[in-house]
Scaffold this motif. Structure first.
Motif, PDB file in Angstrom:
ATOM      1  N   PRO A   1       0.796  -1.230   0.000  1.00 35.14           N
ATOM      2  CA  PRO A   1       0.000   0.000   0.000  1.00 35.14           C
ATOM      3  C   PRO A   1       0.831   1.283   0.000  1.00 35.14           C
ATOM      4  CG  PRO A   1      -1.000  -1.589   1.474  1.00 35.14           C
ATOM      5  CD  PRO A   1       0.318  -2.181   1.016  1.00 35.14           C
ATOM      6  N   THR A   2       2.021   1.261   0.577  1.00 40.39           N
ATOM      7  CA  THR A   2       2.858   2.468   0.551  1.00 40.39           C
ATOM      8  C   THR A   2       3.336   2.769  -0.869  1.00 40.39           C
ATOM      9  OG1 THR A   2       4.841   1.191   1.139  1.00 40.39           O
ATOM     10  CG2 THR A   2       3.632   2.254   2.950  1.00 40.39           C
ATOM     11  N   ASP A   3       3.559   1.729  -1.686  1.00 46.30           N
ATOM     12  CA  ASP A   3       3.918   1.933  -3.094  1.00 46.30           C
ATOM     13  C   ASP A   3       2.757   2.594  -3.833  1.00 46.30           C
ATOM     14  OD1 ASP A   3       6.335   0.498  -2.636  1.00 46.30           O
ATOM     15  OD2 ASP A   3       5.344  -1.396  -3.138  1.00 46.30           O
ATOM     16  N   GLN A   4       1.549   2.075  -3.593  1.00 47.53           N
ATOM     17  CA  GLN A   4       0.357   2.642  -4.225  1.00 47.53           C
ATOM     18  C   GLN A   4       0.199   4.108  -3.858  1.00 47.53           C
ATOM     19  OE1 GLN A   4      -2.379  -0.380  -2.648  1.00 47.53           O
ATOM     20  NE2 GLN A   4      -3.099  -0.654  -4.755  1.00 47.53           N
ATOM     21  N   GLU A   5       0.344   4.408  -2.571  1.00 40.08           N
ATOM     22  CA  GLU A   5       0.159   5.780  -2.096  1.00 40.08           C
ATOM     23  C   GLU A   5       1.187   6.726  -2.703  1.00 40.08           C
ATOM     24  OE1 GLU A   5      -1.926   8.721  -0.285  1.00 40.08           O
ATOM     25  OE2 GLU A   5      -2.497   6.607  -0.361  1.00 40.08           O
ATOM     26  N   MET A   6       2.427   6.286  -2.821  1.00 44.52           N
ATOM     27  CA  MET A   6       3.473   7.119  -3.404  1.00 44.52           C
ATOM     28  C   MET A   6       3.114   7.496  -4.843  1.00 44.52           C
ATOM     29  SD  MET A   6       7.518   6.283  -4.013  1.00 44.52           S
ATOM     30  CE  MET A   6       7.136   4.827  -4.980  1.00 44.52           C
ATOM     31  N   ILE A   7       2.753   6.501  -5.648  1.00 45.31           N
ATOM     32  CA  ILE A   7       2.432   6.774  -7.054  1.00 45.31           C
ATOM     33  C   ILE A   7       1.136   7.566  -7.160  1.00 45.31           C
ATOM     34  CG2 ILE A   7       1.871   5.703  -9.275  1.00 45.31           C
ATOM     35  CD1 ILE A   7       3.913   3.507  -8.523  1.00 45.31           C
ATOM     36  N   LEU A   8       0.173   7.267  -6.318  1.00 50.63           N
ATOM     37  CA  LEU A   8      -1.078   8.034  -6.282  1.00 50.63           C
ATOM     38  C   LEU A   8      -0.781   9.518  -6.035  1.00 50.63           C
ATOM     39  CD1 LEU A   8      -4.201   7.817  -6.275  1.00 50.63           C
ATOM     40  CD2 LEU A   8      -4.049   7.464  -3.822  1.00 50.63           C
ATOM     41  N   ASN A   9       0.114   9.811  -5.120  1.00 55.11           N
ATOM     42  CA  ASN A   9       0.479  11.201  -4.842  1.00 55.11           C
ATOM     43  C   ASN A   9       1.158  11.858  -6.036  1.00 55.11           C
ATOM     44  OD1 ASN A   9      -0.625  11.268  -2.255  1.00 55.11           O
ATOM     45  ND2 ASN A   9       1.255  10.501  -1.319  1.00 55.11           N
ATOM     46  N   TRP A  10       1.998  11.103  -6.760  1.00 57.18           N
ATOM     47  CA  TRP A  10       2.618  11.646  -7.970  1.00 57.18           C
ATOM     48  C   TRP A  10       1.546  12.082  -8.964  1.00 57.18           C
ATOM     49  CZ3 TRP A  10       6.486   7.158  -9.387  1.00 57.18           C
ATOM     50  CH2 TRP A  10       7.496   7.079  -8.408  1.00 57.18           C
ATOM     51  N   ILE A  11       0.548  11.209  -9.156  1.00 56.15           N
ATOM     52  CA  ILE A  11      -0.484  11.481 -10.158  1.00 56.15           C
ATOM     53  C   ILE A  11      -1.397  12.610  -9.691  1.00 56.15           C
ATOM     54  CG2 ILE A  11      -2.322  10.446 -11.567  1.00 56.15           C
ATOM     55  CD1 ILE A  11       0.633   9.395 -12.006  1.00 56.15           C
ATOM     56  N   ARG A  12      -1.678  12.673  -8.392  1.00 58.76           N
ATOM     57  CA  ARG A  12      -2.494  13.775  -7.862  1.00 58.76           C
ATOM     58  C   ARG A  12      -1.821  15.122  -8.078  1.00 58.76           C
ATOM     59  NH1 ARG A  12      -4.103  10.745  -2.501  1.00 58.76           N
ATOM     60  NH2 ARG A  12      -6.081   9.847  -3.145  1.00 58.76           N
ATOM     61  N   ASP A  13      -0.499  15.151  -8.123  1.00 59.13           N
ATOM     62  CA  ASP A  13       0.218  16.396  -8.379  1.00 59.13           C
ATOM     63  C   ASP A  13       0.050  16.875  -9.820  1.00 59.13           C
ATOM     64  OD1 ASP A  13       1.183  16.528  -5.787  1.00 59.13           O
ATOM     65  OD2 ASP A  13       3.172  15.745  -6.288  1.00 59.13           O
ATOM     66  N   ILE A  14      -0.344  15.967 -10.715  1.00 60.32           N
ATOM     67  CA  ILE A  14      -0.450  16.280 -12.142  1.00 60.32           C
ATOM     68  C   ILE A  14      -1.870  16.686 -12.540  1.00 60.32           C
ATOM     69  CG2 ILE A  14      -0.198  15.333 -14.474  1.00 60.32           C
ATOM     70  CD1 ILE A  14       1.850  13.363 -13.270  1.00 60.32           C
ATOM     71  N   PHE A  15      -2.867  16.009 -11.965  1.00 59.63           N
ATOM     72  CA  PHE A  15      -4.248  16.192 -12.402  1.00 59.63           C
ATOM     73  C   PHE A  15      -5.096  16.825 -11.307  1.00 59.63           C
ATOM     74  CE2 PHE A  15      -2.617  12.678 -14.976  1.00 59.63           C
ATOM     75  CZ  PHE A  15      -2.879  13.183 -16.235  1.00 59.63           C
ATOM     76  N   PRO A  16      -6.157  17.521 -11.714  1.00 59.97           N
ATOM     77  CA  PRO A  16      -7.051  18.142 -10.728  1.00 59.97           C
ATOM     78  C   PRO A  16      -7.640  17.115  -9.765  1.00 59.97           C
ATOM     79  CG  PRO A  16      -7.666  18.751 -12.988  1.00 59.97           C
ATOM     80  CD  PRO A  16      -6.593  17.721 -13.075  1.00 59.97           C
ATOM     81  N   GLY A  17      -8.090  17.592  -8.608  1.00 61.51           N
ATOM     82  CA  GLY A  17      -8.595  16.727  -7.542  1.00 61.51           C
ATOM     83  C   GLY A  17      -9.801  15.887  -7.900  1.00 61.51           C
ATOM     84  N   ASN A  18     -10.569  16.272  -8.926  1.00 56.99           N
ATOM     85  CA  ASN A  18     -11.765  15.499  -9.272  1.00 56.99           C
ATOM     86  C   ASN A  18     -11.479  14.284 -10.148  1.00 56.99           C
ATOM     87  OD1 ASN A  18     -11.072  17.118 -11.468  1.00 56.99           O
ATOM     88  ND2 ASN A  18     -13.186  17.310 -12.159  1.00 56.99           N
ATOM     89  N   VAL A  19     -10.226  14.092 -10.559  1.00 58.72           N
ATOM     90  CA  VAL A  19      -9.858  12.955 -11.402  1.00 58.72           C
ATOM     91  C   VAL A  19      -9.781  11.695 -10.545  1.00 58.72           C
ATOM     92  CG1 VAL A  19      -8.020  11.974 -12.841  1.00 58.72           C
ATOM     93  CG2 VAL A  19      -8.613  14.385 -13.056  1.00 58.72           C
ATOM     94  N   LYS A  20     -10.457  10.639 -10.987  1.00 60.53           N
ATOM     95  CA  LYS A  20     -10.394   9.351 -10.287  1.00 60.53           C
ATOM     96  C   LYS A  20      -9.077   8.673 -10.667  1.00 60.53           C
ATOM     97  CE  LYS A  20     -15.396   8.442 -10.161  1.00 60.53           C
ATOM     98  NZ  LYS A  20     -15.730   9.675  -9.622  1.00 60.53           N
ATOM     99  N   ILE A  21      -8.373   8.154  -9.657  1.00 62.02           N
ATOM    100  CA  ILE A  21      -7.070   7.535  -9.897  1.00 62.02           C
ATOM    101  C   ILE A  21      -7.041   6.175  -9.216  1.00 62.02           C
ATOM    102  CG2 ILE A  21      -4.570   7.747  -9.621  1.00 62.02           C
ATOM    103  CD1 ILE A  21      -5.066  10.804  -9.268  1.00 62.02           C
ATOM    104  N   ARG A  22      -6.550   5.181  -9.949  1.00 64.46           N
ATOM    105  CA  ARG A  22      -6.387   3.837  -9.385  1.00 64.46           C
ATOM    106  C   ARG A  22      -4.978   3.364  -9.705  1.00 64.46           C
ATOM    107  NH1 ARG A  22     -10.455  -0.908  -8.368  1.00 64.46           N
ATOM    108  NH2 ARG A  22      -8.934  -2.379  -7.581  1.00 64.46           N
ATOM    109  N   VAL A  23      -4.281   2.888  -8.689  1.00 59.98           N
ATOM    110  CA  VAL A  23      -2.925   2.377  -8.849  1.00 59.98           C
ATOM    111  C   VAL A  23      -2.899   0.943  -8.346  1.00 59.98           C
ATOM    112  CG1 VAL A  23      -0.504   2.640  -8.197  1.00 59.98           C
ATOM    113  CG2 VAL A  23      -1.939   4.675  -8.472  1.00 59.98           C
ATOM    114  N   GLU A  24      -2.426   0.037  -9.184  1.00 53.17           N
ATOM    115  CA  GLU A  24      -2.314  -1.373  -8.833  1.00 53.17           C
ATOM    116  C   GLU A  24      -1.009  -1.922  -9.385  1.00 53.17           C
ATOM    117  OE1 GLU A  24      -4.326  -3.126  -6.963  1.00 53.17           O
ATOM    118  OE2 GLU A  24      -6.082  -1.818  -6.898  1.00 53.17           O
TER     119      GLU A  24
END
Length: 174
Positions: free
Chosen positions: A99-122
């Protein structure tokens, strides 16, 4: 279904297959979906881009992040779309083992796209299984590529995996 340009008005989805050898991103129009409606075949791909390794265990966090940013930006550019058109991003990335890997990449993507974008990392094995089961996500998958992993899900949601831990346990990815 309307024309491809009609689909563009609703926004787009980015799908990323991030591996140790290469990373591929496709940009697709947001399509209405329901359990009884078949998706069009072939699926409309508005833009596709390929880059290098996005497994941070192999190239480090900065290089992996740069690869993901590059491949998504290039797919959007080829589709003639801006970041604001993105409604969802789904990433299947090798090296996402905790889960820490998922959270790290999720944070990278959140920095790129607006907050309303749905993001899934697996992990990329989960994405491979989902694609092979048309999203049902139960069954088994075996990836024998640059690295190796097997993953399985039962219908009740229980899961099991073997390998996929990378160089820590001898999967050097060569």
């Amino acid at each position: 279904m309307g024309s491809e340009s009609d689909c563009r008005g609703e926004g787009v989805i980015l799908g990323v297959d991030g591996g140790t050898t290469s990373t591929v991103c496709v940009c697709m129009p947001l399509l209405p979906f329901s359990g009884h409606r078949q998706l069009p075949e072939p699926l409309p791909i508005l833009g596709r881009a390929v880059a290098g390794c996005s497994n941070y265990n192999s190239v480090g966090e900065n290089a992996a992040r740069e690869t993901l940013e590059q491949v998504m930006a290039e797919a959007l550019l080829k589709a003639g779309m801006s970041h604001s058109a993105v409604r969802a991003v789904c990433l299947g990335v090798s090296g996402v083992n905790h889960p820490t890997d998922q959270e790290m990449i999720l944070n990278w993507i959140r920095d790129i796209f607006p907050g309303n974008v749905k993001i899934r990392v697996e992990n990329d094995a989960v994405a491979a299984l989902a694609s092979g089961t048309m999203g049902k996500l139960h069954g088994c998958v075996l990836i024998a590529g640059t690295g190796c992993i097997s993953y399985g899900f039962r219908e009740d949601g229980r899961e099991a995996r073997a390998a996929g831990a990378g160089p820590v346990l001898g999967d050097w990815g060569r």
